[in-house]
Write a protein that holds these residues in place. Structure first.
Motif, PDB file in Angstrom:
ATOM      1  N   ARG A 296     -13.185  70.731  26.150  1.00 57.06           N
ATOM      2  CA  ARG A 296     -13.968  69.780  25.350  1.00 57.06           C
ATOM      3  C   ARG A 296     -15.333  69.496  25.963  1.00 57.06           C
ATOM      4  N   LEU A 297     -15.617  70.105  27.095  1.00 55.18           N
ATOM      5  CA  LEU A 297     -16.876  69.840  27.786  1.00 55.18           C
ATOM      6  C   LEU A 297     -17.983  70.768  27.302  1.00 55.18           C
ATOM      7  N   PRO A 298     -19.250  70.351  27.452  1.00 51.23           N
ATOM      8  CA  PRO A 298     -20.365  71.260  27.125  1.00 51.23           C
ATOM      9  C   PRO A 298     -20.369  72.453  28.068  1.00 51.23           C
ATOM     10  N   LYS A 299     -20.991  73.524  27.635  1.00 55.90           N
ATOM     11  CA  LYS A 299     -21.054  74.721  28.471  1.00 55.90           C
ATOM     12  C   LYS A 299     -21.918  74.447  29.696  1.00 55.90           C
ATOM     13  N   LEU A 300     -21.375  74.768  30.852  1.00 56.06           N
ATOM     14  CA  LEU A 300     -22.062  74.510  32.120  1.00 56.06           C
ATOM     15  C   LEU A 300     -21.992  75.773  32.973  1.00 56.06           C
TER      16      LEU A 300
ATOM     17  N   PHE B 197      -8.406  61.633  42.703  1.00 57.75           N
ATOM     18  CA  PHE B 197      -9.378  61.480  41.617  1.00 57.75           C
ATOM     19  C   PHE B 197      -9.629  60.006  41.343  1.00 57.75           C
ATOM     20  N   ARG B 198      -8.565  59.204  41.351  1.00 56.87           N
ATOM     21  CA  ARG B 198      -8.716  57.769  41.097  1.00 56.87           C
ATOM     22  C   ARG B 198      -9.472  57.065  42.216  1.00 56.87           C
ATOM     23  N   GLN B 199      -9.434  57.623  43.408  1.00 63.14           N
ATOM     24  CA  GLN B 199     -10.196  57.047  44.514  1.00 63.14           C
ATOM     25  C   GLN B 199     -11.684  57.366  44.396  1.00 63.14           C
ATOM     26  N   VAL B 200     -11.997  58.475  43.744  1.00 64.15           N
ATOM     27  CA  VAL B 200     -13.384  58.911  43.618  1.00 64.15           C
ATOM     28  C   VAL B 200     -14.111  58.163  42.502  1.00 64.15           C
ATOM     29  N   VAL B 201     -13.431  57.961  41.361  1.00 59.83           N
ATOM     30  CA  VAL B 201     -14.088  57.347  40.209  1.00 59.83           C
ATOM     31  C   VAL B 201     -14.100  55.833  40.337  1.00 59.83           C
ATOM     32  N   GLU B 202     -14.952  55.188  39.518  1.00 60.88           N
ATOM     33  CA  GLU B 202     -15.151  53.748  39.595  1.00 60.88           C
ATOM     34  C   GLU B 202     -14.224  52.963  38.674  1.00 60.88           C
ATOM     35  N   THR B 203     -13.951  53.496  37.496  1.00 62.54           N
ATOM     36  CA  THR B 203     -13.205  52.728  36.500  1.00 62.54           C
ATOM     37  C   THR B 203     -11.711  52.757  36.789  1.00 62.54           C
ATOM     38  N   GLN B 204     -11.011  51.724  36.353  1.00 60.53           N
ATOM     39  CA  GLN B 204      -9.574  51.648  36.551  1.00 60.53           C
ATOM     40  C   GLN B 204      -8.818  52.540  35.570  1.00 60.53           C
ATOM     41  N   ALA B 205      -9.483  52.935  34.495  1.00 59.26           N
ATOM     42  CA  ALA B 205      -8.867  53.835  33.519  1.00 59.26           C
ATOM     43  C   ALA B 205      -9.725  55.091  33.418  1.00 59.26           C
ATOM     44  N   PRO B 206      -9.646  55.992  34.394  1.00 59.66           N
ATOM     45  CA  PRO B 206     -10.493  57.193  34.402  1.00 59.66           C
ATOM     46  C   PRO B 206     -10.348  58.007  33.123  1.00 59.66           C
ATOM     47  N   GLN B 207     -11.447  58.603  32.691  1.00 62.34           N
ATOM     48  CA  GLN B 207     -11.475  59.316  31.418  1.00 62.34           C
ATOM     49  C   GLN B 207     -11.144  60.796  31.554  1.00 62.34           C
ATOM     50  N   GLY B 208     -10.668  61.211  32.713  1.00 66.18           N
ATOM     51  CA  GLY B 208     -10.217  62.581  32.867  1.00 66.18           C
ATOM     52  C   GLY B 208     -11.261  63.557  33.353  1.00 66.18           C
ATOM     53  N   VAL B 209     -12.505  63.100  33.517  1.00 64.65           N
ATOM     54  CA  VAL B 209     -13.540  63.975  34.039  1.00 64.65           C
ATOM     55  C   VAL B 209     -14.658  63.136  34.649  1.00 64.65           C
ATOM     56  N   ALA B 210     -15.198  63.633  35.733  1.00 60.41           N
ATOM     57  CA  ALA B 210     -16.378  63.037  36.347  1.00 60.41           C
ATOM     58  C   ALA B 210     -17.316  64.176  36.712  1.00 60.41           C
TER      59      ALA B 210
ATOM     60  N   LEU C 147     -25.876  61.078  41.544  1.00 61.13           N
ATOM     61  CA  LEU C 147     -24.943  60.016  41.202  1.00 61.13           C
ATOM     62  C   LEU C 147     -23.729  60.621  40.537  1.00 61.13           C
ATOM     63  N   LEU C 148     -22.671  59.818  40.446  1.00 63.49           N
ATOM     64  CA  LEU C 148     -21.447  60.261  39.806  1.00 63.49           C
ATOM     65  C   LEU C 148     -21.329  59.573  38.454  1.00 63.49           C
ATOM     66  N   ILE C 149     -21.077  60.352  37.420  1.00 54.74           N
ATOM     67  CA  ILE C 149     -20.874  59.791  36.082  1.00 54.74           C
ATOM     68  C   ILE C 149     -19.462  60.118  35.628  1.00 54.74           C
ATOM     69  N   GLU C 150     -18.928  59.326  34.696  1.00 52.63           N
ATOM     70  CA  GLU C 150     -17.558  59.498  34.238  1.00 52.63           C
ATOM     71  C   GLU C 150     -17.505  59.648  32.723  1.00 52.63           C
ATOM     72  N   GLY C 151     -16.628  60.508  32.268  1.00 53.11           N
ATOM     73  CA  GLY C 151     -16.367  60.623  30.849  1.00 53.11           C
ATOM     74  C   GLY C 151     -17.140  61.740  30.159  1.00 53.11           C
ATOM     75  N   ILE C 152     -16.562  62.241  29.073  1.00 56.34           N
ATOM     76  CA  ILE C 152     -17.178  63.337  28.319  1.00 56.34           C
ATOM     77  C   ILE C 152     -18.504  62.907  27.717  1.00 56.34           C
ATOM     78  N   HIS C 153     -18.550  61.692  27.161  1.00 60.35           N
ATOM     79  CA  HIS C 153     -19.767  61.251  26.469  1.00 60.35           C
ATOM     80  C   HIS C 153     -20.967  61.245  27.411  1.00 60.35           C
ATOM     81  N   LEU C 154     -20.825  60.622  28.586  1.00 54.40           N
ATOM     82  CA  LEU C 154     -21.958  60.562  29.506  1.00 54.40           C
ATOM     83  C   LEU C 154     -22.345  61.949  30.016  1.00 54.40           C
TER      84      LEU C 154
END
Length: 263
Positions: free
Chosen positions: A65-69, A82-95, A32-39
């Motif tokens: 600002r992301l965890p080490k991956l 990027f806006r076409q890929v994400v779900e929210t209208q105000a993308p958080q800058g990372v998915a 699945l695709l998740i959005e935002g630093i917190h998730l």
């Protein structure tokens, strides 16, 4: 960290990520695709597998600002793509694409004396709120019966606010799952406005499964008939029913209260 640029909205990876907005696509790829630093942080903390990170081309600073991956590819997309890929209208800058983690092995009753059973919960916001409330109340096992919304629906993921990653979720046939739980010593409790016993006056056993039903129809008659007993939530006000996520909170926190009051 190497950033791989994708300049075309017709790129195969972009098409792949778009498919993850559907249940069919998520089931096909097991992710699945998740959005935002917190998730993303919550998913990593819970040990979920991160397959890729996606950022807009103007937002590379977010990588600091992301965890080490280690070993996870990072893709940079045109802002419009990027806006076409994400779900929210105000993308958080990372998915990020992460692998799904439904429980598939045998159920371990000793790991949790409490189970939440959901019969055809259809609203994604309700399911997300229920998952978050269940985790807060210490219930880690949530079983989804037929007709329940996909737990990896983007709206469920967002409203659960990270609890999804720490919950042991199973898709089950409740007609089979309930008798199996009863054989393991669980008492299955349903809810009904016609029940004789008030929820607050019921002495819940140590090993219990709470059964909740559909937003409009409640627990189906076939499933409800399998419950050991029903309780009712007193409603002195002039309303006919409560939102199912509110009902879940009332029921689960009575379990918490009784546990804390017991010697």
């Amino acid at each position: 960290m190497e950033i791989r640029k994708i300049s075309s909205a017709r790129n195969d990876r972009v098409k792949h990520w778009r498919k993850l907005s559907t249940r069919k696509g998520r089931d096909e790829y097991g992710s699945l695709l998740i959005e935002g630093i917190h998730l993303l942080e919550e998913a990593v903390r819970a040990g979920w597998s991160v397959r890729s990170v996606i950022i807009p081309e103007e937002g590379t600073e977010i990588l600091n600002r992301l965890p080490k991956l280690e070993g996870v590819p990072v893709y940079s997309l045109l802002d419009s793509t990027f806006r076409q890929v994400v779900e929210t209208q105000a993308p958080q800058g990372v998915a990020a694409e992460v692998g799904m983690a439904l429980e598939r092995g045998p159920f371990q009753p000793e790991a949790n004396n409490r189970v939440l059973l959901l019969d055809a919960i259809q609203d994604p916001g309700n399911l997300g709120a229920i998952l978050r409330t269940a985790e807060a109340a210490g219930v880690r096992d949530v079983w989804l019966g037929s007709g329940t919304v996909d737990p990896y629906n983007p709206k469920v993921v967002r409203s659960a606010m990270g609890s999804l990653f720490r919950t042991r979720i199973r898709r089950v046939d409740l007609k089979k799952a309930i008798p199996d739980l009863q054989e393991l010593g669980y008492t299955v409790i349903g809810t009904s406005p016609r029940a004789n016993k008030s929820h607050f006056a019921f002495d819940y056993p140590d090993r219990v499964a709470i059964l909740l039903g559909n937003e409009g129809k409640g627990i189906s008659p076939v499933i409800g008939a399998l419950a050991d007993t029903n309780v009712r939530i007193p409603m002195p006000g002039e309303v006919e029913s409560l939102n199912v996520s509110v009902t879940a909170g009332i029921l689960l926190y009575e379990l918490v209260r009784q546990s804390e009051d017991s010697p």
